[in-house]
Design an enzyme around this catalytic site. Structure first.
Site, PDB file in Angstrom:
ATOM      1  N   SER A 121       0.826  -1.213   0.000  1.00  0.00           N
ATOM      2  CA  SER A 121       0.000   0.000   0.000  1.00  0.00           C
ATOM      3  C   SER A 121       0.850   1.249   0.000  1.00  0.00           C
ATOM      4  O   SER A 121       0.369   2.330  -0.299  1.00  0.00           O
ATOM      5  CB  SER A 121      -0.852   0.057   1.279  1.00  0.00           C
ATOM      6  OG  SER A 121      -1.565  -1.112   1.473  1.00  0.00           O
ATOM      7  N   HIS A 142      -1.546  -2.874  -6.842  1.00  0.00           N
ATOM      8  CA  HIS A 142      -2.209  -2.539  -5.582  1.00  0.00           C
ATOM      9  C   HIS A 142      -3.724  -2.679  -5.693  1.00  0.00           C
ATOM     10  O   HIS A 142      -4.414  -1.794  -6.203  1.00  0.00           O
ATOM     11  CB  HIS A 142      -1.809  -1.105  -5.178  1.00  0.00           C
ATOM     12  CG  HIS A 142      -2.356  -0.681  -3.857  1.00  0.00           C
ATOM     13  ND1 HIS A 142      -2.676   0.619  -3.553  1.00  0.00           N
ATOM     14  CD2 HIS A 142      -2.645  -1.399  -2.743  1.00  0.00           C
ATOM     15  CE1 HIS A 142      -3.132   0.674  -2.318  1.00  0.00           C
ATOM     16  NE2 HIS A 142      -3.127  -0.531  -1.809  1.00  0.00           N
ATOM     17  N   GLU A 154      -4.230  -0.030  -8.624  1.00  0.00           N
ATOM     18  CA  GLU A 154      -3.132   0.877  -8.979  1.00  0.00           C
ATOM     19  C   GLU A 154      -1.955   0.015  -9.454  1.00  0.00           C
ATOM     20  O   GLU A 154      -1.559  -0.929  -8.765  1.00  0.00           O
ATOM     21  CB  GLU A 154      -2.703   1.716  -7.764  1.00  0.00           C
ATOM     22  CG  GLU A 154      -3.724   2.769  -7.342  1.00  0.00           C
ATOM     23  CD  GLU A 154      -3.290   3.549  -6.092  1.00  0.00           C
ATOM     24  OE1 GLU A 154      -3.672   4.714  -5.970  1.00  0.00           O
ATOM     25  OE2 GLU A 154      -2.586   2.997  -5.229  1.00  0.00           O
ATOM     26  N   ASN A 192      -3.822   6.030  -1.249  1.00  0.00           N
ATOM     27  CA  ASN A 192      -3.410   6.067   0.163  1.00  0.00           C
ATOM     28  C   ASN A 192      -2.824   7.408   0.583  1.00  0.00           C
ATOM     29  O   ASN A 192      -2.827   7.746   1.758  1.00  0.00           O
ATOM     30  CB  ASN A 192      -2.444   4.924   0.477  1.00  0.00           C
ATOM     31  CG  ASN A 192      -3.215   3.713   0.962  1.00  0.00           C
ATOM     32  OD1 ASN A 192      -4.058   3.822   1.834  1.00  0.00           O
ATOM     33  ND2 ASN A 192      -2.949   2.565   0.382  1.00  0.00           N
TER      34      ASN A 192
HETATM   35  N1  LIG Z   1      -5.718  -4.579   4.404  1.00  0.00           N
HETATM   36  C1  LIG Z   1      -5.964  -3.741   3.407  1.00  0.00           C
HETATM   37  O1  LIG Z   1      -7.007  -3.073   3.368  1.00  0.00           O
HETATM   38  C2  LIG Z   1      -4.973  -3.612   2.274  1.00  0.00           C
HETATM   39  C3  LIG Z   1      -5.396  -2.999   1.086  1.00  0.00           C
HETATM   40  C4  LIG Z   1      -4.496  -2.930   0.010  1.00  0.00           C
HETATM   41  C5  LIG Z   1      -3.214  -3.424   0.151  1.00  0.00           C
HETATM   42  N2  LIG Z   1      -2.814  -4.001   1.328  1.00  0.00           N
HETATM   43  C6  LIG Z   1      -1.456  -4.537   1.405  1.00  0.00           C
HETATM   44  O2  LIG Z   1      -1.515  -5.940   1.234  1.00  0.00           O
HETATM   45  C7  LIG Z   1      -0.485  -6.569   2.012  1.00  0.00           C
HETATM   46  C8  LIG Z   1      -1.137  -7.582   2.942  1.00  0.00           C
HETATM   47  O3  LIG Z   1      -2.086  -6.946   3.759  1.00  0.00           O
HETATM   48  P1  LIG Z   1      -3.238  -7.777   4.494  1.00  0.00           P
HETATM   49  O4  LIG Z   1      -4.182  -6.779   5.047  1.00  0.00           O
HETATM   50  O5  LIG Z   1      -3.744  -8.853   3.614  1.00  0.00           O
HETATM   51  O6  LIG Z   1      -2.399  -8.416   5.704  1.00  0.00           O
HETATM   52  P2  LIG Z   1      -2.806  -9.623   6.658  1.00  0.00           P
HETATM   53  O7  LIG Z   1      -2.156  -9.353   7.953  1.00  0.00           O
HETATM   54  O8  LIG Z   1      -4.286  -9.852   6.643  1.00  0.00           O
HETATM   55  O9  LIG Z   1      -2.136 -10.893   5.945  1.00  0.00           O
HETATM   56  C9  LIG Z   1      -0.764 -11.035   5.760  1.00  0.00           C
HETATM   57  C10 LIG Z   1      -0.455 -12.517   5.648  1.00  0.00           C
HETATM   58  O10 LIG Z   1       0.907 -12.694   5.224  1.00  0.00           O
HETATM   59  C11 LIG Z   1       1.384 -13.867   5.836  1.00  0.00           C
HETATM   60  N3  LIG Z   1       2.846 -13.816   5.789  1.00  0.00           N
HETATM   61  C12 LIG Z   1       3.680 -13.038   6.511  1.00  0.00           C
HETATM   62  N4  LIG Z   1       4.952 -13.258   6.126  1.00  0.00           N
HETATM   63  C13 LIG Z   1       4.911 -14.185   5.138  1.00  0.00           C
HETATM   64  C14 LIG Z   1       5.888 -14.814   4.323  1.00  0.00           C
HETATM   65  N5  LIG Z   1       7.169 -14.516   4.450  1.00  0.00           N
HETATM   66  N6  LIG Z   1       5.484 -15.714   3.398  1.00  0.00           N
HETATM   67  C15 LIG Z   1       4.169 -16.005   3.255  1.00  0.00           C
HETATM   68  N7  LIG Z   1       3.180 -15.445   3.990  1.00  0.00           N
HETATM   69  C16 LIG Z   1       3.569 -14.546   4.917  1.00  0.00           C
HETATM   70  C17 LIG Z   1       0.793 -13.853   7.230  1.00  0.00           C
HETATM   71  O11 LIG Z   1       0.740 -15.172   7.762  1.00  0.00           O
HETATM   72  C18 LIG Z   1      -0.600 -13.281   6.971  1.00  0.00           C
HETATM   73  O12 LIG Z   1      -1.543 -14.309   6.772  1.00  0.00           O
HETATM   74  C19 LIG Z   1       0.260  -5.446   2.720  1.00  0.00           C
HETATM   75  O13 LIG Z   1       1.384  -5.106   1.964  1.00  0.00           O
HETATM   76  C20 LIG Z   1      -0.758  -4.304   2.721  1.00  0.00           C
HETATM   77  O14 LIG Z   1      -0.156  -3.033   2.766  1.00  0.00           O
HETATM   78  C21 LIG Z   1      -3.683  -4.124   2.391  1.00  0.00           C
END
Ligand SMILES: NC(=O)c1ccc[n+]([C@@H]2O[C@H](COP(=O)([O-])OP(=O)(O)OC[C@H]3O[C@@H](n4cnc5c(N)ncnc54)[C@H](O)[C@@H]3O)[C@@H](O)[C@H]2O)c1
Length: 285
Positions: A121, A142, A154, A192
């Protein structure tokens, strides 16, 4: 380098975003490998995707055959050696070092023309690229939350990103029935960056005692926003939202107006991340 036809997509991270992206990719007809280190998260992801698809079937949006066909396209795994595809989308924690480390491991099991996409993000694509062996293969992709519903994606072009990969991502996103927008690699990209004050100002308002959480959400929703800022932060995950605020703030030279909020930090320290931990600004069953 030639762009291979994309047939198999590896989605790393099966949390909030990864599971949604896996569902979107399988629905668009791609073979999907859904990878996470945590078995419990993988199980929860498969249940979440099944439930989402059941709802679509109940509404008559997909048939029973389509429901089964989409599920059959997703392989759930905690083995890095299964993570082979023409495109890898990482959606793991919002930490630069973790993403670099994962990409470098994935490079060892994939061919050098595999496209590496980050769902970050806020982390600079150039900063991630500088830590990996094939920087021209890296692009930002994104998706927004919830990925199955939100249309915008994005696409972030880093300094070294192969322009043919950017074009390939535009076609890929369109094939998923989503709207691609190419963005520069600047802090928070577009959405963002613009959305930061929405969250931060709401938290300052509550922190200073001038409004409460429920009231702020109610008012903003009545004003036309689909979700109030606190409900939205709980959905996003307070840990992710706080990391994004911190990265955007630091990358912009720490302006006072974008300083991350202490009340959000306090919730995180208590392990209250929002919907995913069933407690955040609100409680969930
Ligand atoms: N939550 C949102 O609204 C949102 C929106 C757009 C983008 N993002 C981006 O997406 C990414 C993930 O966010 P999220 O909200 O899904 O997080 P989340 O915490 O829900 O999930 C992250 C997952 O990654 C896993 N993980 C951690 N290290 C790992 C590794 N080395 N190998 C494999 N799996 C691993 C964890 O076990 C966890 O299940 C981030 O970069 C975030 O900035 C999030």
């Amino acid at each position: 380098m030639e762009i291979r036809k994309i047939e198999r997509i590896v989605v790393c991270g099966a949390g909030t975003m990864g599971s949604g992206i896996a569902q979107v990719a399988a629905t668009a007809g791609y073979q999907v490998v859904q990878f996470d280190l945590n078995e419990a998260v993988l199980l929860a992801a498969s249940q979440r995707i099944r439930k989402n698809l059941e709802k679509l079937q109940e509404k008559g949006k997909i048939t029973q055959e389509e429901f089964q066909g989409i599920l059959n396209k997703i392989q759930f795994t905690n083995q890095l050696t299964d993570c082979k595809g023409e495109l890898i989308i990482e959606a793991i924690i919002e930490k630069k070092e973790a993403k670099i480390n994962l990409f470098n491991q994935l490079i060892t099991v994939n061919s050098p023309d595999t496209i590496l996409a980050s769902n970050t993000s806020s982390i600079s694509i150039d900063a991630i690229a500088s830590g990996i062996d094939i920087p021209a293969q890296l692009v930002g992709l994104h998706f927004f939350n919830p990925a199955p519903l939100m249309k915008l994606v994005e696409i972030i072009q880093g300094k070294e990103t192969n322009p043919a990969i950017v074009q390939s991502m535009v076609s890929l996103v369109a094939s998923m029935q989503k709207k691609p927008v190419i963005c520069k690699d600047s802090p928070g990209f577009i959405v963002n960056r613009v959305a930061r004050p929405y969250y931060l100002e709401s938290m300052y308002l509550v922190q200073s005692g001038q409004a409460n959480v429920e009231q702020t959400d109610k008012v903003l929703e009545a004003a036309g926003f689909k979700m109030g800022p606190f409900k939205l932060m709980d959905l996003i995950g307070l840990d992710i939202n706080y990391s994004v605020s911190t990265i955007v703030w630091e990358d912009l030279g720490k302006p006072e107006r974008l300083k991350p909020s202490i009340i959000q930090k306090e919730k995180i320290d208590l392990g209250q991340y929002g919907v995913k931990t069933k407690k955040g600004f609100y409680d969930y069953e």
